[in-house]
Design an enzyme around this catalytic site. Structure first.
Site: not given
Ligand SMILES: NC(=O)c1ccc[n+]([C@@H]2O[C@H](COP(=O)([O-])OP(=O)(O)OC[C@H]3O[C@@H](n4cnc5c(N)ncnc54)[C@H](OP(=O)(O)O)[C@@H]3O)[C@@H](O)[C@H]2O)c1
Length: 315
Positions: A21-22, A26, A140, A202, A206, A210
């Site tokens: 998950g990029a 990630g 992002r 958490k 949320n 949210n």
């Molecule tokens: N961001 C934060 O600050 C933060 C903080 C605490 C907790 N979290 C939690 O962490 C988790 C990730 O959040 P995020 O903000 O990083 O989400 P995000 O930016 O949407 O990243 C998720 C990534 O997973 C990829 N993905 C989905 N299915 C896939 C597959 N089959 N193979 C490969 N890659 C795949 C997506 O690809 P696409 O780009 O193609 O959609 C996307 O790049 C969530 O549960 C969120 O609630 C996030």
């Protein structure tokens, strides 16, 4: 599934760690952990072999690391750890695609919010399943660089802390080792003996911030407005009763103080659910509100405010 004769050792600096998950989190974890381990970042699309990273202190860096499409990755060498960094609703599909190429005893580290994926994978993944609850914040950038500077893929919006533990309480040593490596990589982390409680705390935050911010399309701080505080109070009241029924120990200052503090601390932020709604992406509604509604069923508790919130939130 592949079965290597010599399983890789997580603490070996040469061991390979796979991040699936990029997205925001990630890429943040990859940017840091690449200084300590051979990290490979898997996404759904092709990506250049360097990552543009803007640190929390405003320093722009380029990090070299292998970035592949999940479907192209080969387990050579096999990873010592798989960090699942997709949204909660994508986690099982991503892991299912990877599973035929993984040793079934490979430890997983789950970064998701909510409490949906964590109990499911703890039950069905043969290897150790570690769960993280993190207050790190990353995003992002939506628009590409126009200044001629190399593009920034991920911004570290705020430094936080990550707690790591497993729901069965069987992998404390592994949690310690992962937390140790994260600290060496510049991400504050500690092992946590009661990760279930952390995850539900958490979840309480949320579940209020949210969906309400997504429904009214407002920054988090506007939930402090008296018109929204009535809804916040009703939701926190229902959540407190559910948590008591589930046996989740409350925070020292109480559930209302926990939620209000989170609203105050993130006043200028746009919640991740609001960002998903505005971008037309699926939300983490089921991972966040689903476990609360299921707990209400289990304990025969009436939760009209949470039910209404679930119905008004896009999935
Ligand atoms: N961001 C934060 O600050 C933060 C903080 C605490 C907790 N979290 C939690 O962490 C988790 C990730 O959040 P995020 O903000 O990083 O989400 P995000 O930016 O949407 O990243 C998720 C990534 O997973 C990829 N993905 C989905 N299915 C896939 C597959 N089959 N193979 C490969 N890659 C795949 C997506 O690809 P696409 O780009 O193609 O959609 C996307 O790049 C969530 O549960 C969120 O609630 C996030």
């Amino acid at each position: 599934m592949t079965q290597p004769s010599n399983p890789p050792v997580l603490t070996d600096r040469a061991s390979s760690w796979l991040i699936v998950g990029a997205g925001a989190l990630g890429q943040l974890f990859a940017a840091h952990l690449a200084s300590q381990r051979a990290v490979t970042l898997l996404g759904r699309r092709d990506a250049p072999s360097t990552l543009g990273y803007l640190t929390a202190e405003g320093e722009q860096r380029r990090i070299a690391l292998p970035r592949l499409r999940l479907r192209d990755w080969r387990p050579s060498p096999p990873p010592a750890l798989v960090i699942l960094a997709t949204k909660a609703h994508d986690g099982e599909a991503a892991l299912a695609e990877l599973e035929p190429r993984l040793d079934p005893t490979t430890p997983l580290l789950l970064l998701q919010n909510g409490f949906r994926l964590q109990p499911r994978l703890t039950t069905c993944w043969p290897g150790p399943v570690l769960c993280a609850s993190t207050t790190e914040a990353a995003y992002r950038p939506t628009s590409p660089s126009t200044s001629g500077e190399p593009a920034v893929d991920v911004v570290h919006a705020a430094r936080g802390h990550t707690w790591i533990g497993d729901l069965a309480g069987e992998h404390a040593e592994l949690a310690e080792r992962i937390a140790e490596t994260m600290n060496e990589a510049g991400l504050a982390a500690s092992a946590c003996a009661d990760i279930r409680r952390r995850l539900w705390h958490k979840l309480a935050i949320n579940a209020v911030i949210n969906p309400l911010t997504a429904r009214y399309r407002i920054p988090n701080g506007e939930l402090a407005h008296p018109a929204r505080q009535r809804e916040v109070t009703a939701l926190v009241g229902e959540i407190s009763r559910l948590m008591a029924a589930e046996g989740i120990e409350p925070p020292e200052a109480g559930w209302m103080a926990l939620v209000q503090r989170a609203i105050g601390n993130s006043a200028a932020n746009q919640s991740s659910m609001l960002q998903d709604v505005l971008a037309g992406r699926p939300t983490e509604r089921d991972a966040i509100l689903g476990p609360l509604l299921e707990a209400a069923e289990r304990h025969a508790l009436d939760v009209p405010a949470l039910r209404a919130l679930y119905s008004s939130t896009p999935g």
